[in-house]
Design an enzyme around this catalytic site. Structure first.
Site, PDB file in Angstrom:
ATOM      1  N   CYS A   1      -1.072   4.198  -6.704  1.00  0.00           N
ATOM      2  CA  CYS A   1      -1.855   3.699  -5.408  1.00  0.00           C
ATOM      3  C   CYS A   1      -1.675   1.581  -5.797  1.00  0.00           C
ATOM      4  O   CYS A   1      -2.386   1.586  -6.860  1.00  0.00           O
ATOM      5  CB  CYS A   1      -3.216   4.044  -5.611  1.00  0.00           C
ATOM      6  SG  CYS A   1      -4.638   2.927  -3.966  1.00  0.00           S
TER       7      CYS A   1
ATOM      8  N   CYS B   1       0.881  -1.208  -0.099  1.00  0.00           N
ATOM      9  CA  CYS B   1       0.086   0.365   0.174  1.00  0.00           C
ATOM     10  C   CYS B   1       0.703   1.151   0.287  1.00  0.00           C
ATOM     11  O   CYS B   1       2.287   1.310   0.669  1.00  0.00           O
ATOM     12  CB  CYS B   1      -0.666   0.023   1.229  1.00  0.00           C
ATOM     13  SG  CYS B   1      -1.978   1.629   1.661  1.00  0.00           S
TER      14      CYS B   1
HETATM   15  N1  DGL Z   1      -4.150   0.805  -2.088  1.00  0.00           N
HETATM   16  C1  DGL Z   1      -3.510   1.987  -1.541  1.00  0.00           C
HETATM   17  C2  DGL Z   1      -2.351   2.572  -2.043  1.00  0.00           C
HETATM   18  O1  DGL Z   1      -1.404   2.085  -2.418  1.00  0.00           O
HETATM   19  C3  DGL Z   1      -4.561   2.947  -0.196  1.00  0.00           C
HETATM   20  C4  DGL Z   1      -5.546   2.898  -0.283  1.00  0.00           C
HETATM   21  C5  DGL Z   1      -6.393   3.360   0.179  1.00  0.00           C
HETATM   22  O2  DGL Z   1      -7.193   2.369   1.641  1.00  0.00           O
HETATM   23  O3  DGL Z   1      -6.892   5.337   0.339  1.00  0.00           O
HETATM   24  O4  DGL Z   1      -2.479   3.819  -1.229  1.00  0.00           O
END
Ligand code: DGL
Length: 257
Positions: free
Chosen positions: A183, A74
């Site tokens: 993301c 993430c």
């Molecule tokens: N998948 C996540 C990222 O790479 C987070 C998305 C989120 O929960 O806002 O930033």
């Protein structure tokens, strides 16, 4: 060196499975445990303190499962919490950050676009990296609403199309030649994004780079000696969307964590 313990991977939800998939492809012998904290998604709108606390909760869960290595799949959690995680725990962490470097280095128009969460774009870590490329114009765009739609299984919805169009058209008009997906949820939008972007604009995400980095760190931590069981997925929300995004091929367990 041999080490048959599992690799732990976490994300705010189902998006980090794009990273899991790159790791699983490159290192098929490794057993993986994936944690989708979908109950608390999106992280992108939360404060740094909240993101750090959630990342520690996820890490505690994975360490109880005896993981030898943690992949923070993430960008938002990495850019806000990786230093705190490394300071608190002995286990090695691999993070994921928007791939500015390959985009900035190869851009011919000297203009690149980055689509990421508010938490990532506002983080100190991201801004420090971006500052290194003073000659490059970086068009930053917060992907408001995208993570929620993906978490709801609405990848193909009209609303998704409209949001993507409104985020990408200004980047096209600004003459970007690279779009960085900052993301881990966004690689699931590549088919939709490709329908909007002209062909000459390249899309990059960080999945393969994270998988290669995982392989490198395992040289010190130890590899599994043989195929080490099926991957296990945990979610603290409804398992349906996570199962679907994995092609209904794997065991997904619902658990409150
Ligand atoms: N998948 C996540 C990222 O790479 C987070 C998305 C989120 O929960 O806002 O930033």
């Amino acid at each position: 060196m041999e080490n048959n313990k599992p690799i732990g991977i976490f994300d705010s939800g189902i998006g980090g499975t794009s990273i899991w998939s790159a790791i699983h492809q490159l290192l098929p012998n490794e057993k993986t445990i994936y944690l989708a904290d979908s109950k608390n998604a999106p992280y992108g709108q939360k404060s740094k303190a909240e993101i750090v606390a959630l990342s520690m909760k996820n890490t505690d869960f994975l360490l109880e499962m005896d993981c030898k290595l943690i992949v923070v799949a993430c960008n938002t959690a990495t850019t806000n919490a990786i230093l705190e995680l490394r300071a608190k725990y002995d286990v090695p962490f691999i993070g994921i950050e928007p791939a500015i470097k390959p985009a900035a280095t190869n851009s011919r128009t000297q203009t690149i676009g980055i689509l990421a969460t508010k938490g990532t774009l506002n983080s100190e870590l991201f801004n420090k990296t971006a500052e290194k490329y003073q000659d490059i114009k970086i068009i930053e765009q917060i992907g408001h609403g995208l993570v929620q739609l993906i978490e709801n299984g609405e990848i193909d919805s009209v609303e998704m199309k409209q949001l993507l169009y409104s985020y990408l058209v200004p980047m096209i008009d600004a003459n970007i030649d690279y779009l960085v997906l900052g993301c881990s949820h966004y690689p699931y939008l590549i088919p939709q994004i490709k329908k909007i972007l002209p062909e000459h604009i390249k899309i990059i995400d960080s999945g393969e780079a994270v998988a290669r980095q995982t392989q490198k760190v395992l040289e010190n931590v130890g590899f599994s000696s043989k195929r080490n069981g099926e991957p296990v997925f945990y979610t603290n929300s409804n398992s349906k969307v996570l199962s679907e995004i994995l092609g209904n091929q794997y065991k997904v367990l619902e658990k409150d964590f």
